[in-house]
Design a protein around this motif. Structure first.
Motif, PDB file in Angstrom:
ATOM      1  N   ALA A   1      -2.862 -22.473   3.919  1.00  0.00           N
ATOM      2  CA  ALA A   1      -2.028 -22.511   2.715  1.00  0.00           C
ATOM      3  C   ALA A   1      -1.130 -21.295   2.742  1.00  0.00           C
ATOM      4  O   ALA A   1      -1.421 -20.297   3.417  1.00  0.00           O
ATOM      5  CB  ALA A   1      -2.882 -22.508   1.450  1.00  0.00           C
ATOM      6  N   ASP A   2      -0.019 -21.406   2.025  1.00  0.00           N
ATOM      7  CA  ASP A   2       0.951 -20.303   1.951  1.00  0.00           C
ATOM      8  C   ASP A   2       1.210 -20.035   0.472  1.00  0.00           C
ATOM      9  O   ASP A   2       1.634 -20.947  -0.260  1.00  0.00           O
ATOM     10  CB  ASP A   2       2.240 -20.710   2.683  1.00  0.00           C
ATOM     11  CG  ASP A   2       3.235 -19.567   2.791  1.00  0.00           C
ATOM     12  OD1 ASP A   2       3.291 -18.713   1.878  1.00  0.00           O
ATOM     13  OD2 ASP A   2       3.972 -19.543   3.797  1.00  0.00           O
TER      14      ASP A   2
ATOM     15  N   THR B   1      -7.745 -12.591   5.669  1.00  0.00           N
ATOM     16  CA  THR B   1      -7.656 -11.961   6.990  1.00  0.00           C
ATOM     17  C   THR B   1      -7.195 -10.509   6.868  1.00  0.00           C
ATOM     18  O   THR B   1      -7.008  -9.833   7.880  1.00  0.00           O
ATOM     19  CB  THR B   1      -6.670 -12.736   7.897  1.00  0.00           C
ATOM     20  OG1 THR B   1      -5.375 -12.713   7.267  1.00  0.00           O
ATOM     21  CG2 THR B   1      -7.102 -14.179   8.087  1.00  0.00           C
TER      22      THR B   1
ATOM     23  N   THR C   1       0.848  -9.352  -1.113  1.00  0.00           N
ATOM     24  CA  THR C   1       1.444  -8.111  -0.607  1.00  0.00           C
ATOM     25  C   THR C   1       2.968  -8.158  -0.686  1.00  0.00           C
ATOM     26  O   THR C   1       3.587  -9.225  -0.651  1.00  0.00           O
ATOM     27  CB  THR C   1       1.085  -7.864   0.882  1.00  0.00           C
ATOM     28  OG1 THR C   1       1.545  -8.959   1.645  1.00  0.00           O
ATOM     29  CG2 THR C   1      -0.386  -7.666   1.080  1.00  0.00           C
TER      30      THR C   1
ATOM     31  N   HIS D   1       3.157  -5.202  -8.933  1.00  0.00           N
ATOM     32  CA  HIS D   1       1.786  -5.549  -9.348  1.00  0.00           C
ATOM     33  C   HIS D   1       1.704  -5.775 -10.854  1.00  0.00           C
ATOM     34  O   HIS D   1       0.955  -6.640 -11.314  1.00  0.00           O
ATOM     35  CB  HIS D   1       0.796  -4.469  -8.906  1.00  0.00           C
ATOM     36  CG  HIS D   1       0.353  -4.641  -7.492  1.00  0.00           C
ATOM     37  ND1 HIS D   1      -0.364  -5.740  -7.073  1.00  0.00           N
ATOM     38  CD2 HIS D   1       0.523  -3.872  -6.383  1.00  0.00           C
ATOM     39  CE1 HIS D   1      -0.626  -5.637  -5.778  1.00  0.00           C
ATOM     40  NE2 HIS D   1      -0.085  -4.517  -5.327  1.00  0.00           N
TER      41      HIS D   1
ATOM     42  N   ILE E   1       4.843 -10.162  -4.251  1.00  0.00           N
ATOM     43  CA  ILE E   1       3.639 -10.088  -5.100  1.00  0.00           C
ATOM     44  C   ILE E   1       3.815 -10.859  -6.414  1.00  0.00           C
ATOM     45  O   ILE E   1       2.970 -11.711  -6.744  1.00  0.00           O
ATOM     46  CB  ILE E   1       3.246  -8.605  -5.363  1.00  0.00           C
ATOM     47  CG1 ILE E   1       2.674  -7.972  -4.098  1.00  0.00           C
ATOM     48  CG2 ILE E   1       2.240  -8.497  -6.519  1.00  0.00           C
ATOM     49  CD1 ILE E   1       2.495  -6.451  -4.170  1.00  0.00           C
TER      50      ILE E   1
ATOM     51  N   GLY F   1       3.500 -18.673  -0.835  1.00  0.00           N
ATOM     52  CA  GLY F   1       4.906 -18.872  -1.153  1.00  0.00           C
ATOM     53  C   GLY F   1       5.286 -20.332  -1.246  1.00  0.00           C
ATOM     54  O   GLY F   1       6.422 -20.660  -1.591  1.00  0.00           O
TER      55      GLY F   1
ATOM     56  N   PHE G   1      -5.872   3.508   0.125  1.00  0.00           N
ATOM     57  CA  PHE G   1      -7.032   3.096   0.921  1.00  0.00           C
ATOM     58  C   PHE G   1      -7.342   4.173   1.973  1.00  0.00           C
ATOM     59  O   PHE G   1      -6.427   4.700   2.629  1.00  0.00           O
ATOM     60  CB  PHE G   1      -6.745   1.799   1.698  1.00  0.00           C
ATOM     61  CG  PHE G   1      -6.484   0.573   0.870  1.00  0.00           C
ATOM     62  CD1 PHE G   1      -6.532   0.592  -0.514  1.00  0.00           C
ATOM     63  CD2 PHE G   1      -6.188  -0.626   1.513  1.00  0.00           C
ATOM     64  CE1 PHE G   1      -6.286  -0.555  -1.256  1.00  0.00           C
ATOM     65  CE2 PHE G   1      -5.945  -1.784   0.786  1.00  0.00           C
ATOM     66  CZ  PHE G   1      -5.987  -1.745  -0.601  1.00  0.00           C
TER      67      PHE G   1
ATOM     68  N   SER H   1      -2.643  -2.401  -8.049  1.00  0.00           N
ATOM     69  CA  SER H   1      -2.332  -1.058  -7.537  1.00  0.00           C
ATOM     70  C   SER H   1      -2.854  -0.028  -8.525  1.00  0.00           C
ATOM     71  O   SER H   1      -2.728  -0.208  -9.750  1.00  0.00           O
ATOM     72  CB  SER H   1      -0.819  -0.922  -7.404  1.00  0.00           C
ATOM     73  OG  SER H   1      -0.433   0.439  -7.485  1.00  0.00           O
TER      74      SER H   1
HETATM   75  N1  LIG Z   1      -2.934   0.352   1.287  1.00  0.00           N
HETATM   76  C1  LIG Z   1      -3.118   1.013   0.152  1.00  0.00           C
HETATM   77  O1  LIG Z   1      -3.303   2.236   0.124  1.00  0.00           O
HETATM   78  C2  LIG Z   1      -3.162   0.241  -1.153  1.00  0.00           C
HETATM   79  C3  LIG Z   1      -3.529   0.915  -2.318  1.00  0.00           C
HETATM   80  C4  LIG Z   1      -3.582   0.200  -3.530  1.00  0.00           C
HETATM   81  C5  LIG Z   1      -3.256  -1.152  -3.553  1.00  0.00           C
HETATM   82  N2  LIG Z   1      -2.886  -1.774  -2.387  1.00  0.00           N
HETATM   83  C6  LIG Z   1      -2.544  -3.192  -2.445  1.00  0.00           C
HETATM   84  O2  LIG Z   1      -3.433  -3.942  -1.643  1.00  0.00           O
HETATM   85  C7  LIG Z   1      -2.751  -5.109  -1.184  1.00  0.00           C
HETATM   86  C8  LIG Z   1      -2.890  -5.206   0.320  1.00  0.00           C
HETATM   87  O3  LIG Z   1      -4.219  -5.455   0.605  1.00  0.00           O
HETATM   88  P1  LIG Z   1      -4.731  -5.425   2.106  1.00  0.00           P
HETATM   89  O4  LIG Z   1      -4.304  -4.148   2.742  1.00  0.00           O
HETATM   90  O5  LIG Z   1      -6.168  -5.795   2.065  1.00  0.00           O
HETATM   91  O6  LIG Z   1      -3.874  -6.621   2.743  1.00  0.00           O
HETATM   92  P2  LIG Z   1      -3.390  -6.745   4.235  1.00  0.00           P
HETATM   93  O7  LIG Z   1      -4.445  -6.186   5.160  1.00  0.00           O
HETATM   94  O8  LIG Z   1      -2.000  -6.231   4.329  1.00  0.00           O
HETATM   95  O9  LIG Z   1      -3.402  -8.315   4.452  1.00  0.00           O
HETATM   96  C9  LIG Z   1      -2.389  -9.138   3.969  1.00  0.00           C
HETATM   97  C10 LIG Z   1      -3.037 -10.504   3.715  1.00  0.00           C
HETATM   98  O10 LIG Z   1      -2.115 -11.286   2.965  1.00  0.00           O
HETATM   99  C11 LIG Z   1      -2.081 -12.580   3.508  1.00  0.00           C
HETATM  100  N3  LIG Z   1      -0.774 -13.151   3.248  1.00  0.00           N
HETATM  101  C12 LIG Z   1       0.428 -12.538   3.390  1.00  0.00           C
HETATM  102  N4  LIG Z   1       1.425 -13.389   3.061  1.00  0.00           N
HETATM  103  C13 LIG Z   1       0.830 -14.558   2.694  1.00  0.00           C
HETATM  104  C14 LIG Z   1       1.296 -15.808   2.245  1.00  0.00           C
HETATM  105  N5  LIG Z   1       2.624 -16.052   2.113  1.00  0.00           N
HETATM  106  N6  LIG Z   1       0.401 -16.775   1.952  1.00  0.00           N
HETATM  107  C15 LIG Z   1      -0.926 -16.564   2.097  1.00  0.00           C
HETATM  108  N7  LIG Z   1      -1.445 -15.386   2.510  1.00  0.00           N
HETATM  109  C16 LIG Z   1      -0.576 -14.401   2.807  1.00  0.00           C
HETATM  110  C17 LIG Z   1      -2.351 -12.425   4.984  1.00  0.00           C
HETATM  111  O11 LIG Z   1      -2.961 -13.621   5.444  1.00  0.00           O
HETATM  112  P3  LIG Z   1      -2.497 -14.468   6.733  1.00  0.00           P
HETATM  113  O12 LIG Z   1      -1.586 -13.576   7.560  1.00  0.00           O
HETATM  114  O13 LIG Z   1      -3.800 -14.793   7.426  1.00  0.00           O
HETATM  115  O14 LIG Z   1      -1.819 -15.667   6.189  1.00  0.00           O
HETATM  116  C18 LIG Z   1      -3.367 -11.257   4.974  1.00  0.00           C
HETATM  117  O15 LIG Z   1      -4.678 -11.760   4.868  1.00  0.00           O
HETATM  118  C19 LIG Z   1      -1.277  -4.961  -1.594  1.00  0.00           C
HETATM  119  O16 LIG Z   1      -1.066  -5.694  -2.761  1.00  0.00           O
HETATM  120  C20 LIG Z   1      -1.163  -3.485  -1.871  1.00  0.00           C
HETATM  121  O17 LIG Z   1      -0.120  -3.200  -2.804  1.00  0.00           O
HETATM  122  C21 LIG Z   1      -2.848  -1.116  -1.204  1.00  0.00           C
END
Ligand SMILES: NC(=O)c1ccc[n+]([C@@H]2O[C@H](COP(=O)([O-])OP(=O)(O)OC[C@H]3O[C@@H](n4cnc5c(N)ncnc54)[C@H](OP(=O)(O)O)[C@@H]3O)[C@@H](O)[C@H]2O)c1
Length: 284
Positions: free
Chosen positions: A47-48, A8, A70, A114, A74, A50, A136, A98
């Motif tokens: 599922a979670d 999501t 995230t 990471h 992580i 954690g 991003f 990352s």
């Molecule tokens: N933003 C940047 O510039 C950037 C750059 C490089 C790397 N990154 C890395 O990219 C990642 C973030 O990616 P994103 O922005 O695509 O993610 P995001 O939009 O923040 O989405 C977070 C996702 O994690 C899921 N989630 C969170 N806790 C969870 C849990 N306990 N169990 C299962 N699912 C869980 C959520 O699912 P539900 O809520 O549906 O459960 C949601 O789908 C991070 O690791 C970040 O360090 C980001």
């Protein structure tokens, strides 16, 4: 079956869409299936990451997994998924990491988390691919409200240039790694085609929406206070600010050819991203 965690979220959702477009079976993990709003055809499983006990049922029959985790959890969440994946006989994990996980100078929390997550995936013995994007392009959506309401973008580190990458391209590389041979054991540092400062991104958004915008550099302290005001936990806010400060380092402005090398097409420009997301900056 292809498992997508973070389905999501920004990148995970794009991975889901691209796997479906390729005609492949997709299972998505979410903590809240009722709110997931995923396309028809996706098998949605509660599922979670954690909660290790919730993972085995989600992994039954899975051959390949996209792993997106995230924040402070992580390392633990990557380890939980990798452990359950071994028991389920998963053949390949593609981890969203990352860009700076491979920068030896990066000792701030997010690349360190990471790095620990990558170690857990490698230690599983399952074939892996590490996808390490720089910032991003979609982070610019954090400016959408102030663009709409006050024609202003406020950001710290105004002199820093980041070779921002479109999440669509991160997903495209991840999907290639999942469905094609030859990507196991590879580390892909991903950038867009150009390093841009927040002021330069502001000028592109202004051109796309057809009205002038003002860029205002704010102090890191003010930016961190904004994060706290929006409900970001203090440890995470500090980690985000430490990462943002690296916009001033040359590592983050280096353009890499990886998206084109892996997908065979040029990475998308910030202008293309802004055009596609124009409504976010203009809607009432
Ligand atoms: N933003 C940047 O510039 C950037 C750059 C490089 C790397 N990154 C890395 O990219 C990642 C973030 O990616 P994103 O922005 O695509 O993610 P995001 O939009 O923040 O989405 C977070 C996702 O994690 C899921 N989630 C969170 N806790 C969870 C849990 N306990 N169990 C299962 N699912 C869980 C959520 O699912 P539900 O809520 O549906 O459960 C949601 O789908 C991070 O690791 C970040 O360090 C980001």
């Amino acid at each position: 079956m292809y498992l997508v965690t973070g389905a999501t979220g920004t990148v995970g959702r794009a991975v889901v869409d691209q796997l479906l477009a390729a005609g492949l079976p997709v299972r998505a993990i979410t903590r809240r299936p009722e709110a997931a709003d995923l396309p028809a055809g996706v098998e949605v499983v509660r599922a979670d990451l954690g909660d290790p006990d919730s993972l085995p049922p989600a992994l039954v029959g899975v051959r390949k997994a996209f792993l997106s985790t995230t924040g402070t959890e992580i390392p633990r969440h990557d380890a939980n998924l990798a452990f359950a994946a071994v028991a389920a006989g998963v053949e390949h994990i593609v981890k969203l990491s990352s860009g700076r996980a491979g920068d030896p100078a990066a000792t701030d929390p997010i690349p360190a988390w990471h790095r620990a997550g990558e170690d857990a995936v490698r230690a599983s013995g399952i074939a892996w691919t590490m996808v390490r994007p720089m910032g991003f392009m979609s982070n610019a959506l954090h400016w959408a409200r102030s663009v709409r309401e006050s024609s202003t973008v406020r950001a710290p580190f105004g002199h820093g240039r980041i070779a921002v990458v479109d999440p669509h391209d991160i997903a495209a590389v991840s999907v290639a790694a999942l469905i094609e041979p030859g990507h196991a054991g590879r580390v892909y540092v991903l950038t867009g085609p150009q390093a841009l400062s927040p002021g330069e991104q502001t000028a592109i958004i202004a051109e796309i929406i057809g009205r002038p915008l003002r860029f205002e550099e704010i102090s890191p302290e003010a930016a961190e206070a904004d994060l706290l005001r929006f409900g970001v936990a203090p440890e995470m806010a500090a980690a985000i600010m430490a990462l943002r400060a690296t916009a001033l380092e040359s590592f983050t402005s280096t353009v890499h050819p990886t998206v084109a090398d892996v997908t065979g097409r040029s990475p998308r420009t910030f202008r293309e991203w802004a055009l596609e997301n124009r409504a976010q900056f203009t809607a009432a």
